[in-house]
Design a protein around this motif. Structure first.
Motif, short mmCIF file in Angstrom:
data_model
loop_
_atom_site.label_atom_id
_atom_site.label_comp_id
_atom_site.label_asym_id
_atom_site.label_seq_id
_atom_site.Cartn_x
_atom_site.Cartn_y
_atom_site.Cartn_z
N GLY A 157 -94.19 -19.73 -8.26
CA GLY A 157 -95.62 -19.76 -8.59
C GLY A 157 -95.85 -18.95 -9.85
N ASP B 87 -91.12 -25.56 -11.33
CA ASP B 87 -92.35 -26.14 -10.77
C ASP B 87 -92.00 -27.17 -9.71
OD1 ASP B 87 -94.70 -27.41 -10.21
OD2 ASP B 87 -95.30 -27.73 -12.29
N ALA C 11 -99.80 -28.40 -1.17
CA ALA C 11 -99.28 -27.52 -2.21
C ALA C 11 -99.76 -26.10 -1.94
CB ALA C 11 -99.76 -27.98 -3.58
N PRO D 223 -100.09 -22.32 -4.10
CA PRO D 223 -101.39 -21.99 -3.50
C PRO D 223 -102.44 -23.08 -3.67
CG PRO D 223 -101.22 -20.93 -5.63
CD PRO D 223 -99.90 -21.64 -5.41
N ASN D 224 -102.09 -24.21 -4.25
CA ASN D 224 -103.04 -25.33 -4.45
C ASN D 224 -104.22 -24.91 -5.32
OD1 ASN D 224 -103.26 -28.08 -3.98
ND2 ASN D 224 -104.77 -27.81 -2.37
N ALA E 195 -102.70 -22.55 -11.42
CA ALA E 195 -101.45 -21.90 -11.01
C ALA E 195 -100.38 -22.97 -10.78
CB ALA E 195 -101.66 -21.10 -9.72
N ILE E 196 -99.20 -22.71 -11.31
CA ILE E 196 -98.04 -23.53 -10.98
C ILE E 196 -97.77 -23.32 -9.50
CG2 ILE E 196 -95.56 -23.83 -11.40
CD1 ILE E 196 -96.13 -22.53 -14.20
N ALA E 197 -97.55 -24.39 -8.77
CA ALA E 197 -97.31 -24.27 -7.33
C ALA E 197 -96.04 -23.47 -7.06
CB ALA E 197 -97.20 -25.65 -6.69
#
Lengths: 402, 402
Positions: B223, B236, B266, B268-269, B273-275
C-alpha cells in the motif's frame, strides 16, 4: 528541539483512531476526528491560544500579537489536517499540526513575540477519505466547490457531509466561501511528511504540486449466472474494468506520469454472478497538464474501444481536478535560503496548501520519509527529522510573523 | 394446472426481500429468509402437512401416507431453497418449493394418496450468498463439510453461521451429517428454473451438473500513496488482479469452459492509495473435469508469472469444488419418458440435488427461462411454463410415491 521533545507530544495522539493494521481510521467528523479536535483544543488552551471554527468546519488556534503590534494585522497561517485515508499513515496531516504547536513553544521559549497573528489550522476532509472530494475544507473556503454539492456528498454508509457535520455539532448551512479570512492571511505555510523518496535531507521546501485529479468510472453490463451464461452471450463489466486498470498503468508509463486504480466496487459482488456494474476510481497525476491530458485521452479511447468489444458501457467523469500549483516563488526561495539551502522539490500529492496557493502566498515544508511510503501504515519519519521540521517551521514563522 | 393458479400462490412471496433493483436479498437466516420460512410453515399448516427442521437448519413439510401404506416407508423428497444471491432473481430456488406445494394440491385434487411420504424441503444457504459456501445445508447433511468449518463461516459483517443460526432460534451445535435421513429417502427430485438458454420446451430433465468450484484469490502488494510513488517502485496488487480477470476469461475460452470473477474487495479501497491487498473469487466450470483442471492450471501459471513481474504475491485456494454430477440414469430416463420425451440437458449451475445425488437417487426438472438470465433481476419464467412445471412435478411425485 530534541527528538524526545517531539516524541512526547506526538505520543499523545498516536493511539487515536489506530486500527489493527497499524494504520489510521481518522475520517472527518468520526469519533477519532472529534477526539483529535478535542485534543487540539486542549493543547491550544494549555498554551493560551484562542480557538475558533470557521464556517467550513476548519478549526484554528490563534497566537495573537501584543496589542499595538507593528504589522498590518494579517495572519501567518500554518497547520495541516487530522483526517486520514483508510488505514493511512500517522504523519500525513497531523505532523503539520503537532509541529506547529511545538514551533509556538519553541518561539516562546526563545522570547519571540509575533508582530502579526500566528494561526494554527486543522482543515476538514483533506483526504477525501470519507466524502470523496479531497481538500474539501480549503476548497469551500476558497470558493472552489459549490456548498450545495459539498453538503450532499455522501460517505460509504450514505451519510451526507451535512449530516455528519450536524451530528458533530457544526452547522452545515453556513458552508461557503470565506474571502475575508483569505484576505486577512499574509501567508500560509504547511509542514507535511514527504510522501515519496525524493527528499534526502531532513527538511525540504516545495516547488510545485503536479496537476492531478480523480475520475469516477462506471462500467455497466448484464448481471447473470456465472455457471450458465455462455461466454459469447456475456456483457461482463469486470473484463472492461480489468482492461482499464492495465491501460491506465500503460498510458501513465508511456507518458511519464502516474495513474492508479485503488478503489473498486462491484455489483452485486457475488462469486457466482457476473457483475452487472463495476464502479472504480482513477487517480492520475503528471509533471504538467499536457502530459496529464495525454494520459487521460489515451486511456479513455482505449477503454471505450474495449467496452465496445465487451458489449459493456463505460462512463468516466471527473470528481476533482487540480491544475498544476506553482508555489509562490519569492516565498519558496526566501524559505530555502532561511533554512540554509534546503532542497526544493515538487510533489505529486495534493494538499490544502495547493488550494489556498491561488489566494494567499503559500509555501510547504517537507520532512523526510525514509520508507517513501504514504497513505499506508508504513509511512515514516524519524523523531530527529520531525524535530528538525519543528525547528525549520519555527524559523519560518519567526521570519514571516515579524 | 392453469397459469393463474400458479400466479396466485407465487404472488404471496414476491414482495419478500425484494430490493429496489428488482432483484432479491434473501440471505440465509435474514429477516427475509425467516419470513419465507414462516410463510412455508403457514402453507404447510393450511395443507395439514407436518413440519420439522433437521439438525442442519433445513426445513421440511411432510405429506405422510395413510397408516398401513404399501411402500417401504422411505420418502420421496422434493423442494429447493429460499435463499438468493445478492440481487438475484425470483425463481432460483423458491420456484421448486412453491411448485411442490402446488403439486401436492394437484395430486390431492386428483384423489391421489401416496404410498410413501412426500416431503417438501427448503434447504439452507444453497447459494452461499451470505456465508460463501454454496449448498451448505445439503453438504452438512451429506457429511461433505466439517460442521466446525460451517459454524465458523462468516458473512460480510463478520457474523458467523453459528451466530446467525442461533439468532434465528436454531441450534448450531447440532450441525452434522444426517445419514439416517438420507437412508430414509427413496429419491430426491428438485424442480428449478433453467439458468441459461438451453431449454426450448416448458420443462426438461437434467442429465448432469458440470464440475465446478470457487477459488479465493489473494493478491498482496505494498500500500502506498497514489501520487508520490514512482511506477517502478510500486508493488500494486490491483494490476495482478486485473491481469487475472482477463487471464481467467482467456483460459476458459480456449478450453471450452466458463470462468468468472464477479466478486472483488480491495484494501484500503481508497482512490488516492495504491491497494495493499486485493481479494477476489474465481468461479470456474467446465463440461468435464479434465477441462476444468486445464483452465485452472493455465490460469495459475500465467497469474503467478505476472505476479512475479508486478512484485506482488498471489495465492489461490479452493473454497468449494464439486466434481461432475451425473444424475441417476435410470431415474432420468424414467422421468423423461413420463414427461412425454422431455428434453434432457446438462447445467453449469450447482444445486443441492448435485450434493445429494451421491447418496440418494436424484433427478432435476428444469422450467424454461426465456431470458436465459439468472442470478440477476432479469431471471424469468412464464406463468404458463411454471404451471407446466407443477404438472410435471405432480406426475413425477405420483410416479415415485406409489
Amino acid at each position: 528541539m530534541d527528538a524526545a521533545g517531539f516524541r512526547r507530544l506526538w505520543d499523545q495522539i498516536a493511539p487515536i483512531g489506530r486500527a489493527d493494521s497499524g494504520g489510521y481510521l481518522r475520517f472527518s467528523w468520526s469519533e477519532a476526528d472529534l477526539a483529535l479536535r478535542a485534543w487540539f483544543d486542549a493543547q491550544a488552551a494549555e498554551r493560551g491560544l484562542r480557538t475558533e471554527t470557521d464556517r467550513n468546519g476548519n478549526r484554528y488556534a490563534h497566537w495573537d500579537p501584543e496589542p499595538g503590534a507593528a504589522a498590518d494585522g494579517r495572519a501567518v497561517l500554518t497547520g495541516s489536517h487530522f483526517d486520514s485515508v483508510p488505514h493511512g499513515g500517522a504523519y500525513d496531516g497531523p505532523l503539520g499540526i503537532v509541529s506547529a504547536l511545538l514551533a509556538v513553544d519553541e518561539l516562546r521559549a526563545a522570547g519571540f513575540t509575533p508582530a502579526r497573528p500566528v494561526v494554527i489550522g486543522a482543515f476538514t476532509e483533506e483526504e477525501g477519505g470519507r466524502f470523496g472530494v479531497p481538500c474539501l475544507g480549503s476548497r469551500l473556503m476558497a470558493g472552489a466547490i459549490d456548498p450545495d454539492r459539498a453538503r450532499a456528498l455522501t460517505d460509504a454508509d450514505g451519510t451526507t457531509f451535512a449530516e455528519a457535520m450536524r451530528a458533530a455539532g457544526a452547522d452545515p448551512d453556513a458552508l461557503g466561501p470565506d474571502p475575508d479570512r483569505l484576505a486577512a492571511t499574509a501567508a500560509f505555510v504547511e509542514l507535511h511528511v514527504e510522501q515519496g523518496r525524493a527528499l534526502d535531507a531532513p527538511v525540504g521546501v516545495a516547488s510545485a504540486i503536479w496537476p492531478h485529479g480523480r475520475w469516477r468510472m462506471d462500467f455497466t453490463g448484464a448481471g447473470d449466472h456465472a455457471g450458465t451464461t455462455r461466454l459469447p452471450d456475456r456483457r461482463d463489466p469486470m473484463l472492461t474494468f480489468a482492461f482499464a486498470v492495465l491501460a491506465a498503468r500503460k498510458e501513465a508509463r508511456l507518458a511519464g506520469g502516474l495513474a492508479t486504480v485503488g478503489r473498486v466496487e462491484a455489483v452485486p459482488n457475488a462469486t457466482n454472478a457476473i457483475a452487472s456494474r463495476v464502479t472504480a476510481w482513477l487517480d492520475a497525476r503528471a509533471p504538467d497538464e499536457a502530459v496529464l491530458a495525454a494520459i487521460l485521452a489515451g486511456f479513455e479511447s482505449k477503454v471505450c474501444e474495449r467496452a465496445a468489444r465487451d458489449g459493456t458501457g463505460f462512463a468516466i467523469a471527473p470528481e476533482s481536478a487540480t491544475p498544476i500549483v506553482e508555489f509562490d516563488a519569492a516565498l519558496r526561495d526566501r524559505l530555502a535560503d532561511l533554512l540554509g539551502g534546503a532542497p526544493v522539490l515538487p510533489t505529486g500529492a495534493g494538499h490544502d496548501a495547493g488550494v489556498l496557493a491561488a489566494h494567499v502566498p503559500t509555501a510547504m515544508l517537507f520532512v523526510r520519509n525514509p520508507t517513501g511510503v504514504s497513505h499506508a501504515p508504513g509511512e515514516a519519519a524519524s523523531d530527529e527529522d520531525c524535530a528538525a521540521g519543528v525547528d525549520a517551521l519555527a524559523a519560518v514563522l519567526r521570519e514571516l510573523a515579524c
